[in-house]
Each structure stands twice: as C-alpha cells, then as structure tokens.
Design a protein around this motif. Structure first.
Motif, PDB file in Angstrom:
ATOM      1  N   ARG A 313     -40.211  62.252   2.207  1.00 18.58           N
ATOM      2  CA  ARG A 313     -40.735  63.349   1.393  1.00 18.58           C
ATOM      3  C   ARG A 313     -42.178  63.077   0.958  1.00 18.58           C
ATOM      4  O   ARG A 313     -43.032  63.973   0.973  1.00 18.58           O
ATOM      5  CB  ARG A 313     -39.839  63.545   0.174  1.00 18.58           C
ATOM      6  CG  ARG A 313     -40.216  64.766  -0.656  1.00 18.58           C
ATOM      7  CD  ARG A 313     -39.324  64.950  -1.867  1.00 18.58           C
ATOM      8  NE  ARG A 313     -37.993  65.390  -1.470  1.00 18.58           N
ATOM      9  CZ  ARG A 313     -36.913  64.622  -1.492  1.00 18.58           C
ATOM     10  NH1 ARG A 313     -37.005  63.363  -1.902  1.00 18.58           N
ATOM     11  NH2 ARG A 313     -35.746  65.098  -1.126  1.00 18.58           N
ATOM     12  N   LYS A 317     -45.421  65.404   2.013  1.00 19.12           N
ATOM     13  CA  LYS A 317     -46.341  65.946   1.003  1.00 19.12           C
ATOM     14  C   LYS A 317     -47.775  65.520   1.303  1.00 19.12           C
ATOM     15  O   LYS A 317     -48.722  66.295   1.113  1.00 19.12           O
ATOM     16  CB  LYS A 317     -45.926  65.471  -0.388  1.00 19.12           C
ATOM     17  CG  LYS A 317     -44.649  66.122  -0.905  1.00 19.12           C
ATOM     18  CD  LYS A 317     -44.312  65.631  -2.297  1.00 19.12           C
ATOM     19  CE  LYS A 317     -43.046  66.299  -2.819  1.00 19.12           C
ATOM     20  NZ  LYS A 317     -42.678  65.813  -4.176  1.00 19.12           N
ATOM     21  N   THR A 320     -49.137  67.800   4.069  1.00 13.92           N
ATOM     22  CA  THR A 320     -49.530  69.127   3.592  1.00 13.92           C
ATOM     23  C   THR A 320     -50.804  69.076   2.756  1.00 13.92           C
ATOM     24  O   THR A 320     -51.569  70.043   2.732  1.00 13.92           O
ATOM     25  CB  THR A 320     -48.398  69.738   2.760  1.00 13.92           C
ATOM     26  OG1 THR A 320     -48.059  68.845   1.675  1.00 13.92           O
ATOM     27  CG2 THR A 320     -47.160  69.962   3.621  1.00 13.92           C
ATOM     28  N   GLN A 333     -43.956  71.131   5.831  1.00 14.02           N
ATOM     29  CA  GLN A 333     -43.491  72.017   4.754  1.00 14.02           C
ATOM     30  C   GLN A 333     -42.072  72.486   5.018  1.00 14.02           C
ATOM     31  O   GLN A 333     -41.246  72.582   4.093  1.00 14.02           O
ATOM     32  CB  GLN A 333     -44.446  73.216   4.635  1.00 14.02           C
ATOM     33  CG  GLN A 333     -44.161  74.099   3.427  1.00 14.02           C
ATOM     34  CD  GLN A 333     -44.353  73.363   2.113  1.00 14.02           C
ATOM     35  OE1 GLN A 333     -45.330  72.638   1.952  1.00 14.02           O
ATOM     36  NE2 GLN A 333     -43.433  73.532   1.195  1.00 14.02           N
ATOM     37  N   GLN A 334     -41.755  72.785   6.269  1.00 20.25           N
ATOM     38  CA  GLN A 334     -40.392  73.186   6.618  1.00 20.25           C
ATOM     39  C   GLN A 334     -39.409  72.057   6.366  1.00 20.25           C
ATOM     40  O   GLN A 334     -38.295  72.282   5.862  1.00 20.25           O
ATOM     41  CB  GLN A 334     -40.339  73.620   8.080  1.00 20.25           C
ATOM     42  CG  GLN A 334     -41.106  74.908   8.373  1.00 20.25           C
ATOM     43  CD  GLN A 334     -41.157  75.224   9.851  1.00 20.25           C
ATOM     44  OE1 GLN A 334     -40.722  74.423  10.699  1.00 20.25           O
ATOM     45  NE2 GLN A 334     -41.681  76.399  10.188  1.00 20.25           N
ATOM     46  N   LEU A 336     -39.770  69.657   4.186  1.00 27.06           N
ATOM     47  CA  LEU A 336     -39.641  69.463   2.737  1.00 27.06           C
ATOM     48  C   LEU A 336     -38.617  70.427   2.141  1.00 27.06           C
ATOM     49  O   LEU A 336     -37.906  70.085   1.191  1.00 27.06           O
ATOM     50  CB  LEU A 336     -40.996  69.663   2.055  1.00 27.06           C
ATOM     51  CG  LEU A 336     -41.979  68.494   2.132  1.00 27.06           C
ATOM     52  CD1 LEU A 336     -43.338  68.916   1.606  1.00 27.06           C
ATOM     53  CD2 LEU A 336     -41.462  67.293   1.353  1.00 27.06           C
ATOM     54  N   SER A 337     -38.553  71.635   2.685  1.00 21.34           N
ATOM     55  CA  SER A 337     -37.615  72.623   2.149  1.00 21.34           C
ATOM     56  C   SER A 337     -36.166  72.277   2.467  1.00 21.34           C
ATOM     57  O   SER A 337     -35.252  72.798   1.828  1.00 21.34           O
ATOM     58  CB  SER A 337     -37.940  74.005   2.714  1.00 21.34           C
ATOM     59  OG  SER A 337     -37.791  74.024   4.129  1.00 21.34           O
ATOM     60  N   THR A 338     -35.941  71.410   3.457  1.00 17.60           N
ATOM     61  CA  THR A 338     -34.576  71.027   3.824  1.00 17.60           C
ATOM     62  C   THR A 338     -34.143  69.705   3.226  1.00 17.60           C
ATOM     63  O   THR A 338     -32.968  69.349   3.299  1.00 17.60           O
ATOM     64  CB  THR A 338     -34.446  70.935   5.357  1.00 17.60           C
ATOM     65  OG1 THR A 338     -35.374  69.952   5.861  1.00 17.60           O
ATOM     66  CG2 THR A 338     -34.742  72.276   5.995  1.00 17.60           C
TER      67      THR A 338
END
Length: 339
Positions: A313, A317, A320, A333-334, A336-338
């Motif tokens: 993670r 970050k 990004t 980013q995708q 991170l959302s999972t």
C-alpha cells in the motif's frame, strides 16, 4: 287472610245471641252459610298448607342444591387458591432462577467481553508490531537494495574510468614503429612497413577500438534477443542469465530494459525477495525513467505476493504521488481500492 278467619269466628260467637232474635229459617241459612264457609276454610287450609309444603319442599330442594353448589364452588375456590399459591411459589422460584441465570450469564458475558477485548488488544498490538516489522524490513530491504545498486554503480563507474584511463594511456604512450595495422572486414593482418609514420599506430588502434565496440554491440543485441526468446519460452533461469549478460555488457542500449527483465524473470520464478532488490536497483539508479515506475509497481505486487499488503500500500501511494500521469499510477490506484 286473618280477616277471613275472624269473620266466621265472630259469627259463631254471636249465634246464641242471634238465635233469640232471628227465625228458625234464618238460623238454618246461617248455619248452612257457616258450614259452607268452614268447608271453604278447610279447603283453603288444605290447599294452602299443601302448596306451602310443596313450596317448602321445593325451596328445601333448592337450598340443598344451592348448598351443594356452594360447597362445590367453595371446594373449587379452595383448589384454585391452592393452585394460585403453588403458582405464586413456582413463579417466585422461577423469577429467582431467572435472576440467578441472568446474573450468571451477565458475569460470563462480562468475562468473555473482557477476554475478547484482551485478545483484540493483543491482536492489535501484534498487528501493529507486524506492520512496523514489515515496514522496517521493507525499509531495510530498500536500503540494502539501494546500497547494492549504489555499489554496483560505483563499481561500474570505476571500471569505466579504469577502461578509459587504460585506453587513454595506451594511445598516449604509443610510439612510431616500423609496422602499422591494417583492418579489413575479413581479417586483421600486420604488414611490415619501413617508412616512418608517426600517426599510423594511433589510427590503427582507434579502428581496433571501433571494431571491438561494434562487436560488443552485436553480442549484446544477440544476448538480449536470446534472453527474450528464453523468457517467452518460459525458461526464466536461462533468460535471467542472458539478461544479466546484456545488462553488464558495455555500450548495450538494452541494459536498462535487461535489468528490468531480470526482475521479471525472478518474479516469474517466485523469488520475490530477489525481484524486489532487482527492481530497487532501477528505482534508485534511474528514478526519472519510465522503467522506474514499472519497477516500482512490480515491487508493490511482489510485496503483495509476500502477504505484506501494508508495504505494498505504501508503494502504491508513492506511485500515485510520484508518477501521477503514468499508466502505472492508474493501476496503483486500482490496487489501492482493493487492499
């Protein structure tokens, strides 16, 4: 009723007096009337007594029935009262049992909640310690990889400097001789020459250096092509060796890509720790190159494979933040959302 009885009695009492005043016919009529009245009185008496007796008997039967019903009701009331007392006692016992059970359950729940809180606290502390350990380990690996990359870069620079100094020394210490070197595509020959040519030797050596550089480039390109073929065929160990040869080959235009593919080969071999170190060399040495973003993304995926999602993670970050306009930033980013 009493008046009816008094009238005949008065008439009977007054008969002696009336006999002296009335005629014989009147007396007979009066006697007849009296007998009629007496008969009626007797009939009425009989009828009234019988009716009263019947009514009394009926009333007595009703009273007996009422007394029996009252006794039955009383018995039922007593039984109901007894049952109520029993139910009240049972209800009290049940309430007491429920209260005791509630107290016991509350005590058990309190103990369990305390145990769960203790476990949760312990797990949080363990998780925090694990996360800190992973972050420290990732930082240590990153520092180690950076140190290794810096050391490799320093050695490469020293080697390049030594080669440059060696070539410079060779050219500066050359003297004119009676021979010159001629280069041809087929072979290299040495022909005697008795003329004094002070510039022939440097020119020949420069030509030999050019030939060596061209030959190295051809070898590097050939190694890279072979490495890519081995990688496509699934021979990742052989591909790693050939990529390493290309990466260390002087003057190779594919050196950076070869280093990246070395990390890819290690990733395919599931040697994620080594792949992370290999990617770190690219990230540290070429931070502005597009390959650095790719290497950083693959580094995060390698940490995911090692179940170190926290470090992954952090890396996503960083992608990004540092490479926001790159395709790798979208992928990060995708991911991170999972997580």
């Amino acid at each position: 009723m009493k008046k009816r009885y008094l009238t005949p009695l008065l008439l009977v009492g007054l008969m002696p007096l009336l006999t002296h005043c009335a005629s014989q016919q009147d007396v007979q009529n009066l006697s007849y009337n009296i007998r009629s009245i007496n008969k009626k009185l007797d009939d009425m008496k009989m009828n009234t007594v019988e009716q009263m007796q019947q009514r009394q008997a009926m009333s007595s039967g009703y009273l007996d029935q009422l007394q029996a019903d009252m006794l039955k009701l009383k018995s039922e009331l007593d039984e109901t009262a007894h049952m109520n007392r029993l139910l009240q006692e049972q209800n009290k016992e049940l309430q007491l049992s429920l209260q005791n059970l509630a107290i016991q359950q509350e005590e058990k729940l309190t103990v369990k909640v305390a145990e769960l809180d203790s476990r949760i606290t312990s797990q949080k502390e363990s998780l925090t310690a694990m996360q800190l350990a992973r972050i420290q380990d990732a930082e240590r690996r990153s520092k180690a990889a950076k140190m290794a990359a810096d050391e490799a870069m320093r050695k490469a620079q020293q080697a390049a400097q030594l080669r440059a100094e060696s070539e410079k020394g060779d050219i500066s210490h050359l003297k004119a001789t009676s021979q010159k070197v001629l280069f041809s595509p087929a072979n290299t020959t040495v022909e005697p020459d008795t003329t004094d040519t002070t510039t022939a030797a440097p020119v020949a050596i420069i030509k030999q250096s050019a030939v060596k550089s061209a030959t190295s480039t051809v070898v590097a390109i050939d190694s890279y092509a072979q490495a890519m073929q081995q990688y496509r065929d699934g021979n990742y160990k052989a591909a790693f060796t050939l990529f390493e040869k290309t990466a260390t080959q002087r003057g190779s235009s594919n050196a950076l890509i070869a280093r990246y593919m070395m990390g890819e080969s290690l990733f395919k071999l599931e040697e994620y720790d080594q792949a992370i170190i290999q990617y770190q060399q690219i990230i540290s040495s070429f931070p502005g190159n597009p390959q650095a973003a790719k290497a950083l993304l693959r580094q995060g995926e390698a940490f995911e494979q090692l179940s170190d999602t926290e470090t992954a993670r952090i890396i996503y970050k960083k992608i990004t933040a540092s490479y926001g306009s790159s395709p790798e930033a979208v992928t990060a980013q995708q991911k991170l959302s999972t997580l």
